[in-house]
Motif scaffolding. Structure first.
Motif, short mmCIF file in Angstrom:
data_model
loop_
_atom_site.label_atom_id
_atom_site.label_comp_id
_atom_site.label_asym_id
_atom_site.label_seq_id
_atom_site.Cartn_x
_atom_site.Cartn_y
_atom_site.Cartn_z
N ILE A 207 0.95 -1.26 -0.08
CA ILE A 207 -0.03 -0.01 0.08
C ILE A 207 0.62 1.07 -0.12
CG2 ILE A 207 -1.46 1.48 1.56
CD1 ILE A 207 -2.89 -1.31 2.20
N GLY A 208 1.94 1.27 1.05
CA GLY A 208 2.64 2.73 1.17
C GLY A 208 3.13 2.75 -0.15
N ALA A 209 4.38 1.95 -1.35
CA ALA A 209 5.64 2.04 -2.13
C ALA A 209 4.80 2.45 -3.00
CB ALA A 209 6.29 0.72 -1.74
N GLY A 210 3.49 1.23 -3.17
CA GLY A 210 2.48 1.94 -4.37
C GLY A 210 1.76 2.77 -4.47
N ALA A 211 1.17 2.76 -3.74
CA ALA A 211 0.51 4.47 -3.51
C ALA A 211 1.35 5.61 -3.78
CB ALA A 211 -0.19 4.46 -1.85
N SER A 212 2.24 5.39 -3.30
CA SER A 212 4.15 6.41 -4.15
C SER A 212 3.55 6.89 -5.29
CB SER A 212 4.84 6.24 -2.70
OG SER A 212 4.78 6.32 -1.74
N TRP A 213 3.86 5.07 -6.30
CA TRP A 213 4.64 5.11 -7.08
C TRP A 213 3.46 5.75 -8.33
CZ3 TRP A 213 3.23 2.35 -11.82
CH2 TRP A 213 4.21 2.01 -12.28
N LEU A 214 2.17 4.91 -7.76
CA LEU A 214 1.06 5.19 -8.72
C LEU A 214 0.38 6.93 -7.89
CD1 LEU A 214 -1.26 2.17 -7.09
CD2 LEU A 214 -0.34 2.77 -10.20
N PHE A 215 0.20 7.33 -7.23
CA PHE A 215 0.70 8.48 -7.17
C PHE A 215 1.38 9.23 -8.56
CE2 PHE A 215 1.76 13.09 -5.88
CZ PHE A 215 0.86 13.53 -4.99
N SER A 216 2.56 8.31 -8.41
CA SER A 216 3.35 10.34 -9.09
C SER A 216 2.95 9.66 -10.56
CB SER A 216 5.17 9.05 -9.14
OG SER A 216 5.40 9.36 -7.39
N VAL A 217 2.26 8.58 -10.62
CA VAL A 217 1.99 8.11 -12.77
C VAL A 217 1.35 9.10 -12.96
CG1 VAL A 217 1.85 6.33 -14.03
CG2 VAL A 217 3.52 5.50 -12.25
N VAL A 218 0.10 9.24 -12.43
CA VAL A 218 -1.23 9.77 -12.27
C VAL A 218 -0.70 11.11 -12.25
CG1 VAL A 218 -3.01 10.63 -11.05
CG2 VAL A 218 -2.67 8.20 -11.13
N ALA A 219 0.16 11.80 -11.58
CA ALA A 219 0.45 13.05 -11.54
C ALA A 219 1.85 13.58 -12.61
CB ALA A 219 1.25 13.64 -9.93
N LEU A 220 2.54 12.42 -13.40
CA LEU A 220 2.98 13.02 -14.56
C LEU A 220 2.21 13.07 -16.02
CD1 LEU A 220 6.04 12.27 -15.49
CD2 LEU A 220 5.63 10.26 -15.45
N PHE A 423 0.23 13.05 3.23
CA PHE A 423 0.84 11.71 2.16
C PHE A 423 2.16 11.61 2.01
CE2 PHE A 423 2.64 10.05 -1.13
CZ PHE A 423 1.52 9.71 -2.28
N VAL A 424 2.89 11.52 2.31
CA VAL A 424 4.75 11.58 2.89
C VAL A 424 4.09 10.94 4.21
CG1 VAL A 424 6.57 12.24 3.48
CG2 VAL A 424 5.62 13.47 2.09
N ASN A 425 3.86 11.64 5.42
CA ASN A 425 3.61 10.74 6.98
C ASN A 425 3.11 10.07 6.42
OD1 ASN A 425 5.27 12.51 8.03
ND2 ASN A 425 3.70 14.39 7.86
N ALA A 426 1.60 9.96 5.99
CA ALA A 426 0.82 8.27 6.24
C ALA A 426 1.66 7.45 5.47
CB ALA A 426 -0.64 8.56 5.45
N ILE A 427 2.77 7.51 4.27
CA ILE A 427 3.67 6.67 3.82
C ILE A 427 4.25 5.72 4.73
CG2 ILE A 427 5.15 6.13 1.97
CD1 ILE A 427 2.32 6.50 1.16
N ALA A 428 5.10 7.05 5.54
CA ALA A 428 5.95 6.90 6.65
C ALA A 428 5.17 5.96 8.09
CB ALA A 428 6.74 8.22 6.98
#
Length: 797
Positions: A207-220, A423-428
Motif C-alpha cells: 500500500i505504502g510504496a504502491g501508493a507513492s509510485w501510482l500517485f507519481s505516475v498519475v501526477a506525471l 501523504f508523506v507522513n501517512a506513507i512513513a
C-alpha cells in the motif's frame, strides 16, 4: 517491524520417516516424530529430486510445499529444508528411466547424462536470486535518487540539460525495472494478502510504496487534476518515484540481510548434517570395499579407520577405539570403546582401526533421528507465539487506520502544502509499522535454542516443552538409569534353602531372565555367562510391570522380583531372609527375591553406581528454586540411601507405574508444574502425564516416545541443561518481543509527525524503510546470541 524472509530451520519432511520402533531395539533409539501429534504433513508425494519448503513464520503450522514460492498467508519466501547428503544419481534428459551412479552417455540415445538433483543448497540459490534483484534495484534506484535530490542544489546542473518535466519522465522510466521486476514480488504478496484478507507486513509495504509510485505516475500523466498544494513552483506535481523505489530497495536489502543472517540460525542442524559421511568401508568375503552409505544394510561389517566418521549405528565387533562423541552428546571427553560397545553414526574415531557391525542405517540412525527431531522442534510453535499472532491479527488494520488518520490530521491542521505533508507522513507510518520483527521474535529464538540443545545432547520435541520447562516447580526423577548409570551388576546370589545349591538357584534365575530385556535381567545374564551357566528355555514367561518376572522351567514355577511380586504370588518371606535383604538394601543396593513354587529360596544382590553428574545436576536444579523428588520401584532403604547422598527433597519407594502416575497427578492438583524424568516402560504413563516429560536416550522406546525432551546420553545433567536452556530461550523471546513492540510503539508516532510541532522533526519514508528493514535483522542477531551461551553442568561426585 522489519521484513522477514527466507532461510530458517530445516525439518522432518525433508527426511525419510522412520518405521515404527521395535521394542527391545538397542539403546539410543530415539522416538520418531510421528509421536505426540507433530509429524510433519505431506499432502502429496514429493517429486523425485525436489525439495521440501515451508514458511519460516510457520503460519500454517507444519504444512509444507514441494515447490519454492511465497507463503499464502504472510507472503514470506518459502524456505527449503536441508536433507542429509545423498549420493548424486544421473539420468538422461530424453530417457528418464535410465539411472546411473556415474556421469556418462545414455546407452539409448547417447546424450550426456545429467544429475537428478542439483548439489547447490536452495537457501544459497535464494540468496543469490535476491542479490541479483537487489543489484538491479540499486542500479536503477540510485540515479532516480540523485535526480530527485538534485532539486535541492542551487543552479541545478541537471536542469541546464533539460527541464524538470523531462527529468520526471526519466525517473519514471528508471523506476520500471525496480517496480516491475526487482521488487514486483512485494506487490504480488500484498495483493494476495488483501484478496484473502490475511493482512501482513507486505500489505503495508504494497500500500505504502504502491501508493507513492501510482500517485507519481498519475501526477506525471495528468498533473492538471491535482490542486496547487501538490505542485512545485514550476507547476509540476511533487513526485515520489525516488521514495517508492528507495523504500522497495531497502525492503529488498532487509530481505537480503535476513537471508544471510537467517542461515546462521540453522548452523546446529547444518553441522549435524555434515557429520554424516557419504562413504564407508564394507568388509565382504574378507575383502574391503568403499561403498556409498545408502547401500549399507543392517548386519554388514564395516571397517572404521583412524580419523574417520562412523557411518552407521552399531556395535564394535573387533578391536577397541577412542571415540569423540561430543558432536552428539555435548561431552568433550573422548569415550573408550571395546568389543560389544555401541557406536553412533557421525561420531569421530580416534587413532585406532576397528570393525563394527551395522545395526541401524539411514533414517534409523541416532544422528538421523536427532536431525529429524531438531527439525520438527525448530518449526513447532511455542505457546507464547499466540500472543504475537494475536497482536499481528489486529496490527495491520490498526496501522492502516492510523495512516489514514495521519493524512487527515495533516490535511486539516498541517502547514502548507498540507496534502503533501499528510501523504508523506501517512506513507512513513505504513512503512515503519511492518510487523515482521514481531513474527520473527519467537521462531528465531526457538530455532537457535533447539539447535543449541541438540549440540549439547538435549533434544526438544516441540517448542512448547521449552516454554513449559521454564515454568516447572518440581522435578521428579526415576532411580535406575536416571540417577544411576543404568548398568547394574550382580554382586552375589544368596541361597536360603538347603534344597538347592547356589549354582542350581543361579541356573533357574538365569533361565527365567533369558526372555527379559530389563537392565536387571541383562545384568543377571552377564553374571550367569561369567559363571558359565547356560540359558535354558522357559515357558509361560510373563513380565509383571514394576514387580518382576515369572515363568516355568521343567514344571517348576519360578519368580524373581520385589516384595510386591512375592505378595501377589502369595509367597511368604522368612524373617531371616527379609532381615538379610534389608541389611543389603540399607547399603543402597537392590534386592530381587527368588522363589520356586510357593517357597522363597533366596535373593539376588544388584548394585548400580550413581552417575558422576547426578549430584551437581541436583544442586543446579535446587539453585534454580526447584524441588527434586525421586519416585522408584525399588525398596525404601535403597531409595533412602540414594536420596540422602544426592540431597533430594524427598522420595517415594516401591512404586508401580500407576503409583507414579497418580503421584504426578497429585502434585499437579496441588498447583505444582511437574517435570518427570525416567527411562523405563514403567515411567511412560507418568512421563505422559507430567507437564514436561524427560526421557533418557539410553532407555526404552516407549519412555522416549512418551516424553517431550530426550537426553541423548541419558545423563541427568541434561535436566539442568534443559532448564537453563529454557530460561535463556524464554528470556530471548521476551527481549525480541520487547524490541519488536517497542520499535513500533516509538516508531509509529514519530512517523506520524508527533515530534514536528515541538522540534520540527519528520521521518522520511525512506528512513522508515531502512529502520524497518534492520529491525528484523536485529531480532535475528539477538537470537543468535543463544549460540554462544553455555548451558553445561560440571561433573562432580
Amino acid at each position: 517491524m522489519p521484513v522477514k524472509t527466507n532461510t530458517t530451520p530445516y525439518y522432518v519432511n525433508g527426511m525419510k520417516h522412520h518405521s515404527p520402533h521395535q521394542h527391545g531395539a538397542p539403546h539410543h533409539h530415539l522416538a520418531s516424530t510421528k509421536q505426540n501429534g507433530y509429524q510433519a504433513h505431506h499432502h502429496t508425494p514429493a517429486p523425485q529430486g525436489s525439495g521440501i519448503y515451508y514458511c519460516p513464520m510457520h503460519c500454517e503450522g507444519n504444512k509444507t510445499y514441494h515447490q519454492p514460492g511465497n507463503c499464502p498467508v504472510c507472503g514470506m519466501n518459502l524456505v527449503q529444508q536441508p536433507i542429509p547428503h545423498q549420493e548424486t544419481s544421473y539420468t538422461c534428459p530424453m530417457h528418464p528411466e535410465i539411472i546411473r551412479d556415474k556421469p556418462g552417455a545414455c546407452p539409448i540415445c547417447g546424450m550426456e547424462l545429467v544429475p537428478v538433483k542439483a548439489d547447490a543448497q536452495e537457501e544459497d540459490q535464494t540468496y543469490r536470486r535476491l542479490l541479483k534483484k537487489f543489484i538491479i534495484a540499486v542500479a536503477f534506484t540510485l540515479p532516480i535518487f540523485l535526480i530527485a535530490m538534485s532539486e535541492m542544489l542551487p543552479n541545478n546542473p541537471l536542469f541546464k540539460l533539460m527541464p524538470l518535466s523531462y527529468w520526471n519522465w526519466v525517473q519514471f522510466a528508471l523506476s520500471l525495472p525496480v517496480i516491475c521486476y526487482a521488487t514486483w514480488m512485494f506487490f504480488e504478496r500484498a495483493w494476495r494478502s488483501i484478496i484473502s484478507w490475511k493482512l501482513n507486513m507486505f500489505t503495508l509495504i504494497g500500500i505504502g510504496a504502491g501508493a507513492s509510485w501510482l500517485f507519481s505516475v498519475v501526477a506525471l500523466l495528468a498533473p492538471g487534476i491535482f490542486p496547487d498544494e501538490f505542485k512545485t513552483h514550476t507547476g509540476t506535481v511533487y513526485l515520489y518515484f525516488e521514495a517508492a523505489t528507495v523504500i522497495l530497495t531497502l525492503v529488498l536489502l532487509g530481505q537480503l540481510l535476513e537471508a544471510r543472517a537467517h542461515g546462521k540460525t540453522n548452523s546446529a542442524i547444518k553441522e549435524l548434517l555434515k557429520l554424516a559421511p557419504n562413504k564407508a568401508t564394507r568388509i565382504r568375503d574378507g575383502r574391503e570395499e568403499v561403498v556409498d552409505i545408502n547401500t549399507i544394510r543392517s548386519g554388514d561389517l564395516l571397517r572404521v579407520k583412524p580419523g574417520e566418521k562412523i557411518p552407521v549405528d552399531g556395535h564394535i565387533e573387533d578391536g577397541t577405539a577412542v571415540i569423540d562423541e561430543s558432536m552428539i552428546s555435548g561431552e568433550p571427553i573422548p569415550v573408550e570403546k571395546k568389543i560389544g560397545d555401541p557406536v553412533k553414526a557421525g561420531t569421530i574415531n580416534g587413532n585406532r582401526s576397528f570393525v563394527i557391525g551395522a545395526e541401524k542405517v539411514g533414517a534409523d540412525t541416532l544422528l538421523a533421528q536427532i536431525i529429524e527431531m531438531v527439525n520438527s522442534a525448530s518449526r513447532s510453535r511455542a505457546p507464547i507465539q499466540k500472543l504475537a499472532d494475536k497482536i499481528s491479527g489486529y496490527f495491520v488494520p490498526v496501522v492502516v487506520f492510523i495512516a489514514i488518520a495521519t493524512f487527515i490530521v495533516w490535511a486539516l491542521w498541517g502547514p502548507q502544502p498540507t496534502y503533501v505533508y499528510g501523504f508523506v507522513n501517512a506513507i512513513a507510518v505504513l512503512i515503519i509499522a511492518c510487523p515482521c520483527a514481531l513474527g520473527l521474535a519467537t521462531p528465531m529464538a526457538v530455532m537457535v535454542g533447539v539447535g543449541k540443545g541438540a549440540k549439547t545432547g538435549v533434544l526438544i520435541k516441540q517448542a512448547a516443552a521449552l516454554e513449559k520447562m521454564n515454568a516447572i516447580d518440581v522435578v521428579v526423577i526415576d532411580k535406575t538409569g536416571t540417577v544411576t548409570e543404568g548398568k547394574p551388576s550382580v554382586e552375589k546370589i544368596v541361597c536360603a534353602t538347603n534344597s538347592l545349591s547356589e549354582h542350581d538357584l543361579l541356573q533357574r534365575i538365569v533361565a527365567l531372565n533369558g526372555s527379559s530385556e530389563h537392565p536387571l535381567a541383562q545384568a543377571i545374564l552377564r553374571y550367569g555367562k561369567e559363571k558359565q551357566v547356560n540359558v535354558q528355555p522357559i515357558t509361560d514367561f510373563e513380565a509383571v510391570t514394576g514387580k518382576g518376572v515369572i515363568g516355568t522351567l521343567h514344571h517348576e514355577q519360578l519368580a524373581l522380583g520385589n516384595k510386591k511380586l512375592m505378595e501377589q504370588l502369595q509367597i511368604s518371606l522368612p524373617t531371616s531372609l527379609e532381615e538379610q535383604a534389608n541389611d543389603v538394601q540399607k547399603q543402597g543396593k537392590t534386592v530381587s527375591y527368588a522363589s520356586v513354587g510357593k517357597e522363597a529360596v533366596g535373593f539376588v544382590v544388584i548394585s548400580d553406581k550413581l552417575k558422576p553428574t547426578a549430584k551437581a545436576a541436583i544442586e543446579k536444579l535446587h539453585q534454580a528454586g526447584l524441588e527434586v523428588w525421586m519416585f522408584t520401584g525399588d525398596n525404601a532403604d535403597t531409595a533412602k540411601v540414594v536420596s540422602e547422598h544426592l540431597g533430594l527433597d524427598g522420595f517415594k519407594a516401591q512404586m508401580l507405574p500407576e503409583d507414579k502416575l497418580q503421584e504426578v497427578a497429585h502434585l499437579q492438583r496441588d498447583g505444582k508444574r511437574v517435570a518427570m524424568a525416567g527411562d523405563g516402560i514403567n515411567d511412560a504413563p507418568a512421563l505422559s502425564k507430567a507437564d514436561v516429560g524427560i526421557a533418557m536416550g539410553t532407555g526404552t522406546d516407549v519412555a522416549i516416545e512418551s516424553a517431550d525432551i530426550t537426553l541423548v546420553e541419558g545423563d541427568i545433567a541434561g535436566i539442568a541443561k534443559a532448564r537453563i536452556l529454557s530460561e535463556r530461550v524464554m528470556a530471548n523471546i521476551k527481549q525480541n518481543l520487547f524490541f519488536a513492540l517497542g520499535y513500533n510503539i516509538l516508531g509509529i508516532p514519530v512517523a506520524a509527525g508527533l515530534l514536528y510541532p515541538m522540534w520540527g522533526i519528520l521521518l522520511s519514508p525512506m528512513i522508515a524503510a531502512l529502520a524497518m528493514s534492520f529491525s528484523s535483522v536485529s531480532v535475528i542477531l539477538n537470537s543468535l546470541r543463544l549460540r554462544r551461551q553455555q548451558i553445561g553442568v560440571e561433573k562432580g561426585g
